[in-house]
Design an enzyme around this catalytic site. Structure first.
Site, PDB file in Angstrom:
ATOM      1  N   ASP A  68      51.157  22.305  68.616  1.00  0.00           N
ATOM      2  CA  ASP A  68      52.386  22.781  69.250  1.00  0.00           C
ATOM      3  C   ASP A  68      53.389  23.507  68.214  1.00  0.00           C
ATOM      4  O   ASP A  68      54.342  24.237  68.283  1.00  0.00           O
ATOM      5  CB  ASP A  68      53.143  22.242  70.024  1.00  0.00           C
TER       6      ASP A  68
ATOM      7  N   SER B  54      55.438  16.123  76.936  1.00  0.00           N
ATOM      8  CA  SER B  54      54.298  15.730  76.957  1.00  0.00           C
ATOM      9  C   SER B  54      54.909  13.939  78.380  1.00  0.00           C
ATOM     10  O   SER B  54      54.309  13.988  78.870  1.00  0.00           O
ATOM     11  CB  SER B  54      53.791  15.905  76.472  1.00  0.00           C
TER      12      SER B  54
ATOM     13  N   ARG C 152      49.084  32.492  70.152  1.00  0.00           N
ATOM     14  CA  ARG C 152      50.124  32.404  69.038  1.00  0.00           C
ATOM     15  C   ARG C 152      49.860  32.538  67.710  1.00  0.00           C
ATOM     16  O   ARG C 152      50.827  32.830  66.614  1.00  0.00           O
ATOM     17  CB  ARG C 152      49.846  30.698  69.239  1.00  0.00           C
TER      18      ARG C 152
ATOM     19  N   GLY D 207      51.665  24.680  81.667  1.00  0.00           N
ATOM     20  CA  GLY D 207      50.468  24.370  81.442  1.00  0.00           C
ATOM     21  C   GLY D 207      49.831  22.821  81.436  1.00  0.00           C
ATOM     22  O   GLY D 207      49.124  22.904  82.039  1.00  0.00           O
TER      23      GLY D 207
HETATM   24  C1  S3P Z   1      49.844  18.657  75.823  1.00  0.00           C
HETATM   25  C2  S3P Z   1      49.425  18.956  75.587  1.00  0.00           C
HETATM   26  C3  S3P Z   1      49.163  20.332  74.471  1.00  0.00           C
HETATM   27  C4  S3P Z   1      49.918  20.683  74.524  1.00  0.00           C
HETATM   28  C5  S3P Z   1      51.159  21.189  75.522  1.00  0.00           C
HETATM   29  C6  S3P Z   1      51.211  19.783  75.584  1.00  0.00           C
HETATM   30  C7  S3P Z   1      50.498  17.655  76.981  1.00  0.00           C
HETATM   31  O1  S3P Z   1      47.975  20.902  74.943  1.00  0.00           O
HETATM   32  O2  S3P Z   1      50.027  21.570  73.196  1.00  0.00           O
HETATM   33  O3  S3P Z   1      52.123  21.498  74.699  1.00  0.00           O
HETATM   34  O4  S3P Z   1      51.342  17.576  76.768  1.00  0.00           O
HETATM   35  O5  S3P Z   1      48.839  16.966  76.780  1.00  0.00           O
HETATM   36  P1  S3P Z   1      46.131  21.025  74.918  1.00  0.00           P
HETATM   37  O6  S3P Z   1      45.963  19.783  75.301  1.00  0.00           O
HETATM   38  O7  S3P Z   1      46.069  22.502  75.936  1.00  0.00           O
HETATM   39  O8  S3P Z   1      45.662  21.248  73.954  1.00  0.00           O
END
Ligand code: S3P
Length: 753
Positions: free
Chosen positions: A633, A340, A664, A412
């Site tokens: 996660d 992140s 998941r 994502g």
């Molecule tokens: C993340 C937020 C989380 C996490 C992803 C990384 C981020 O997702 O699951 O691996 O870096 O902002 P969500 O915002 O969909 O919960």
């Protein structure tokens, strides 16, 4: 759209094949810019003017008036000459003039530059278009020469960002892919991939001609000889220059090369030349193995660099992990950098003013997609090299329209955060991804962005691709419908460009890296009432230094591995323990795990600690709903811990797990059942009926291409009676490159198929 090169006067010093090609290419892309040239050869100057490649050309000795006029000077000469020219133009060039050279050796330019004035040196941007061929001279100039080719830039760390951006723009406009490297690394790489092969080609031809009966030997030479020695047709003057200016790196490689040849010569000289029948079988094998290995390396290289290496192609590669039964977990590890934080570090550095140095960057495929996207938008990025990245920010309004869809692979985070940024840019863009990402919900970001005034279209039923037509945005006050840091960050990123204030309200606290990092870049962000985050659009971001801690989400696999396996004792170093990410520590501790935090400290605005974890008997728990976003996660591997804990572990309020890289909840439930775990699955959670004496049965698990599912079941092997074969694991590299190597290092019995 306007270009940074509009209305500029560009002077070429040297109009050979490379200089001529760049000039021709520029003229084609920007018909209105003024191109001047000087060359040491009079007929080249005449030719260039007659063919309208340049507006005017003079002999090098008479170039002074052109040098004074130029906004950008491109020195297209061999390295030694190039260094001489730099010294000459320093005094004459205008105060704002940007200079780049295109020579194949960069250390030499760096050394020369050290003696130039600071103001001139900061506007000098060494570059190397890797597009030469054995052909030389203006006659071979080709406006398309750089299309799809690589250009390596080796800017000085204190280089002027505007100069670096202009030179980057030059290469991108000509269709090249731009990479950044240190001058030292460039010279090592080029010594191996270009300079040594040239030396060998020249030497082979020369040795053969000295050795044999002149033409006679060549009469029987076939295509292989022509292929192998093509490089020996290159310009001798230029190559003499290159070998002198990169002598150290070439000499080191030549030593290795000569030693290897001597080994074969000695081996062959042991043979009885008259008796072929008794030829040494072991030497035959040795040669065969050597050739086989080299052939394999070449095939991997061709596959990686000459075939389609995009998301769709990747998704076909199938790697399985075999988790052998038993073992214990002992040792000392530093897992790779936080994913992140790595994404955000690249995003904010790219749009800041100045040069940002990042250490500890995650060199996983996901964060590398973010690097590639910003490179495609004209940001000069050196590295990553051992986790170090240097980013020459283009400022908030300096990004360029990408020439193709930005492929975010499996990530994502990259797609959702970039969508917020791109919605505010003055150009259109498209975001795509791999098979898994193309099925993930995007309405969660499309809706608030539209509310801000964005023009953004998703595919059917709200999945990617995202087609974005950037426009002016206005701030909003947005209640997040789900606890998602990606959506929160997407809206805040758009808010940086929006008029007025943008506020995001979280239903539960999510990871706060965006706020922390924005503060690090000097941007004012306020968090009030615990869960209300606001910023006002319009301000600049100022470059900084970033140290990325080890990713607690990657450390989680080893935390659980040691916590569930008797006789384990493991240290995990420099782990990020930001309270918005430590759900896994909190939950394991409630379950009775033995976890000690040591050396707690703040590094680059993020809390960090070393963590010691040892085996203990765990008990099942009811997971507090507030902990869900803080461990979002880590649930795949936490489910493995739950299966090894006495009693039931109950998770609810976790429907978000259904829209991660895979569903998941469903995929973990299917896998856990396969290895003998009793459970109940709910729409928003799961109840796992565990046992501290649990021994999994082993079996075949489909990870559905989800990195965290794959690694969770790799950990399960420690408590299994038989092998667990985990299918479709190539995506482990998205977040944790080298997982299997590190896991084996501390005692997991893993093999890759
Ligand atoms: C993340 C937020 C989380 C996490 C992803 C990384 C981020 O997702 O699951 O691996 O870096 O902002 P969500 O915002 O969909 O919960």
């Amino acid at each position: 759209m306007t270009s940074k090169l509009d209305n500029k006067t560009v002077l070429f010093i040297g109009l050979g094949m490379i200089g001529g090609s760049i000039a021709l290419g520029l003229r084609k892309v920007f018909p209105d810019i003024c191109i001047l040239a000087c060359d040491s050869d009079e007929s080249t100057c005449q030719d260039a003017v007659e063919k309208s490649i340049v507006k005017a050309a003079v002999l090098e000795a008479d170039a002074e008036t052109f040098i004074v006029k130029a906004d950008l000077i491109v020195i297209a000469l061999p390295p030694l000459l190039c260094a001489e020219v730099l010294v000459r133009i320093e005094a004459a060039a205008a105060q704002h003039c940007v200079v780049c050279d295109v020579s194949s050796v960069k250390g030499h330019i760096k050394k020369t530059a050290a003696d130039l004035s600071e103001s001139f040196r900061r506007r000098l941007v060494p570059s190397h278009p890797i597009a030469g061929s054995e052909k030389s001279g203006l006659a071979f100039a080709n406006p398309e020469l750089l299309v799809g080719r690589n250009v390596v830039m080796t800017p000085f760390l204190d280089g002027d960002c505007a100069a670096v951006n202009l030179v980057n723009h030059l290469w991108m406009s000509l269709g090249a892919n731009v990479y950044g490297m240190s001058a030292e690394k460039h010279d090592e790489v080029l010594a191996a991939t270009s300079h040594l092969p040239h030396m060998l080609a020249y030497t082979t031809v020369k040795v053969l001609s000295d050795h044999g009966a002149h033409e006679d030997i060549f009469r029987y030479a076939a295509g292989g000889f022509a292929d192998f020695t093509r490089l020996a047709s290159s310009d001798p003057k230029m190559w003499a220059d290159i070998f002198l200016s990169n002598s150290k790196a070439v000499r080191e490689l030549l030593d290795t090369f000569v030693s290897q040849l001597l080994i074969w010569r000695d081996e062959l000289s042991k043979l009885d030349m008259d008796d072929v029948a008794t030829s040494d079988e072991s030497l035959h094998l040795k040669l065969q193995d050597f050739f086989q290995e080299a052939k394999g390396v070449r095939e991997v290289f061709l596959e990686a660099h000459y075939s389609r290496k995009d998301s769709q192609a990747r998704s076909n590669t199938n790697v399985s992990l075999i988790a052998g039964p038993g073992g214990s977990v002992v040792g000392d590890l530093r897992v790779p950098g936080d994913k992140s934080i790595s994404h955000r570090a690249v995003i904010f550095s790219s749009i800041s003013d100045g040069v940002t140095k990042i250490k500890g960057f995650l060199q996983g495929e996901d964060s590398l997609r973010t690097v590639a996207a910003f490179r495609e938008m004209g940001v000069t990025i050196i590295g990553p090299d051992h986790g170090e990245l240097i980013i020459f920010g283009v400022g908030k309004f300096g990004l360029c329209k990408p020439r193709k869809a930005l492929d975010m692979g499996n990530s994502g985070t990259a797609m959702r955060l970039l969508a917020g940024l791109l919605a505010a840019q003055p150009f259109t863009s498209v975001l795509t991804g791999d098979e898994s990402l193309m099925q993930r919900p995007m309405n969660r970001i499309v809706e608030p962005l539209r509310e801000m005034g964005a023009v953004i279209e998703s595919g059917k039923s709200g999945v990617p691709p995202l087609n974005i037509s950037g426009c002016e945005l206005k701030g909003i006050d947005y209640n997040l419908p789900m606890a998602s840091a990606q959506v929160q960050s997407c809206v805040l990123l758009a808010g940086l460009y929006a008029s007025g204030e943008t506020t995001v309200r979280e239903p539960q606290i999510c990871r706060d890296h965006t706020e922390r990092m924005l503060s690090g870049f000097g941007y004012d962000v306020q968090r009030t009432e615990g869960s209300r985050i606001s910023l006002t659009g319009g301000g600049p971001l100022v470059a900084t230094e970033i140290e990325v801690p080890a990713d607690i989400s990657s450390a989680a696999f080893f935390l659980v591995a040691a916590a569930i396996t008797p006789d384990s004792d493991l240290y995990l170093r420099h782990v990020g323990i930001n309270p918005t990410r430590t759900g896994i520590l909190n939950l394991l501790e409630i379950m009775g795990a033995s976890i000690e935090l040591q050396n707690e400290r703040i590094v680059g605005g993020e809390p960090v600690a070393d963590i010691r974890v040892r085996y203990s008997v765990l008990r099942g728990i009811e997971i507090p709903v507030g902990q869900v976003p803080l461990a979002i996660d880590e649930f795949p591997v936490l489910f493995i811990a739950a299966a090894c804990a006495d009693g039931e572990t109950i998770l609810t309020g976790a429907e978000e797990l259904r829209v991660k890289e895979s569903d998941r909840l469903a995929v973990m439930a299917e896998g856990l059942k396969t290895i003998g775990v009793d459970l109940d699955l709910f729409p928003d959670g799961i109840c796992i009926k565990g046992n501290s004496k649990m021994q999994f049965t082993g079996g075949e698990i489909d990870s559905h291409g989800d990195h965290r599912i794959a690694m969770a079941f790799a950990v399960a092997g420690l408590r299994s009676l038989a092998e667990i074969e985990i299918l479709d694991c190539s995506n482990v590299d998205t977040s944790f490159p080298n997982f299997a190597v590190m896991a084996k290092q501390v005692g997991l019995k893993l093999a890759m198929l």
